[in-house]
Design an enzyme around this catalytic site. Structure first.
Site, short mmCIF file in Angstrom:
data_model
loop_
_atom_site.label_atom_id
_atom_site.label_comp_id
_atom_site.label_asym_id
_atom_site.label_seq_id
_atom_site.Cartn_x
_atom_site.Cartn_y
_atom_site.Cartn_z
N PRO A 2 0.83 -1.20 0.00
CA PRO A 2 0.00 0.00 0.00
C PRO A 2 0.86 1.25 0.00
O PRO A 2 1.79 1.38 0.80
CB PRO A 2 -0.80 -0.13 1.30
CG PRO A 2 -0.84 -1.60 1.57
CD PRO A 2 0.48 -2.12 1.09
N GLU A 3 0.55 2.17 -0.90
CA GLU A 3 1.29 3.42 -0.97
C GLU A 3 0.44 4.54 -0.40
O GLU A 3 -0.67 4.31 0.09
CB GLU A 3 1.73 3.68 -2.41
CG GLU A 3 2.67 2.59 -2.93
CD GLU A 3 3.38 2.98 -4.21
OE1 GLU A 3 3.44 4.17 -4.53
OE2 GLU A 3 3.89 2.08 -4.90
N HIS A 90 -5.64 -14.52 9.42
CA HIS A 90 -4.65 -13.44 9.52
C HIS A 90 -5.26 -12.14 10.06
O HIS A 90 -4.70 -11.06 9.83
CB HIS A 90 -4.01 -13.19 8.16
CG HIS A 90 -3.30 -14.40 7.61
ND1 HIS A 90 -2.18 -14.93 8.20
CD2 HIS A 90 -3.57 -15.17 6.52
CE1 HIS A 90 -1.78 -15.98 7.51
NE2 HIS A 90 -2.60 -16.15 6.50
N ARG A 109 1.27 -11.18 5.89
CA ARG A 109 2.72 -11.22 5.97
C ARG A 109 3.27 -10.67 7.29
O ARG A 109 4.46 -10.82 7.57
CB ARG A 109 3.32 -10.45 4.79
CG ARG A 109 2.89 -11.00 3.44
CD ARG A 109 3.54 -10.24 2.31
NE ARG A 109 3.00 -10.62 1.02
CZ ARG A 109 3.36 -10.09 -0.14
NH1 ARG A 109 4.28 -9.14 -0.16
NH2 ARG A 109 2.80 -10.48 -1.27
#
Length: 269
Positions: A2-3, A90, A109
């Site tokens: 994500p930016e 998750h 992650r």
């Protein structure tokens, strides 16, 4: 990952549900994220959210007793769910809210983070950062001054968070293409006039991406559970070997700082 536009989209998605709302419970299922979640995060319980802001790719949630700082890492996302929605594998953190919603953090992650700072404290993760690209502090004069004597490539220069925050790989590729600047050109060799144009383009590209909900990435989901749509308008990123949409030359793909760089050998000089 994500930016800046994705993080801004997430902030705008969750803010109406958190501002002036009390946090009833903080459930930490997995404390081992990029950095361990401090036990002091439980100080949020019973606190009312006073404000939400973004700094670079961090979302700051302010209360009277301290500020929680979210970072989405490479695959993290924040969603609003109901208390009856069972957590998935998750789903690592829940904030149970007084309005009947749950803010849920999902991160396969585990490269994201939930940090905590007390009132008046500075976060070491934020103190070294450059200006926000959508503010008046970021312009061509600033870039020109910071770039003098720099031999590093212009693309890695504008992606350096100490220079300016939030110009990630996708948007650096796109901005340099629109400015006609080859990404391998030394930052110190770019003229003031070209920096003036580049700074405006960076603002426009990021602004357009925010307006459209961010870039569609495999792992990114907005606060409302919907993906962004800016990827439909990408001109060079992810298009190595395809035709340039302007001159029809084949776009070239190289690696810079372990990131994919795509540019047009004809349009970018």
């Amino acid at each position: 990952m994500p930016e800046l536009p994705e993080v801004e989209t997430t902030l705008r998605g969750i803010e109406p549900y958190l501002r002036n709302v009390r946090i009833e419970r903080v459930i930490v299922r997995q404390p081992q994220l990029r950095w361990p979640i401090d036990d002091d995060i439980q100080l949020l319980v019973g606190q009312t959210v006073r404000g939400l802001t973004r700094r670079a790719k961090y979302i700051l949630v302010e209360t009277d007793v301290g500020t929680a700082i979210w970072h989405l890492g490479m695959s993290g996302s924040l969603r609003l769910v109901t208390p009856t929605d069972e957590p998935a594998k998750h789903d690592h953190v829940d904030w149970v809210l007084s309005n009947g919603k749950v803010l849920r953090y999902h991160d396969p992650r585990r490269f994201g983070a939930l940090l905590w700072i007390l009132p008046g404290e500075d976060s070491t993760h934020l103190s070294h950062l450059g200006p926000e690209p959508l503010t008046d502090a970021f312009d061509g004069d600033y870039l020109f001054a910071r770039s003098r004597g720099k031999s590093q490539a212009i693309k890695t220069f504008i992606m350096d968070g100490k220079v300016v925050v939030g110009v990630g790989n996708i948007y650096a590729n796109e901005s340099l293409f629109l400015a006609g600047i080859r990404p391998t050109l030394a930052a110190g060799k770019v003229s003031k006039a070209r920096y003036n144009e580049l700074s405006v383009i960076i603002k426009d590209v990021l602004g357009a991406a925010i307006k459209q909900g961010g870039t569609t990435l495999r792992d990114f989901v907005g606060g409302d559970g919907k993906p962004g749509y800016f990827a439909q308008q990408l001109r060079v990123y992810g298009r190595g070997g395809e035709e340039c949409k302007v001159c029809k030359s084949l776009l070239k793909e190289i690696r810079q700082g372990q990131r994919a760089t795509v540019f047009c050998p004809q349009c970018q000089r």
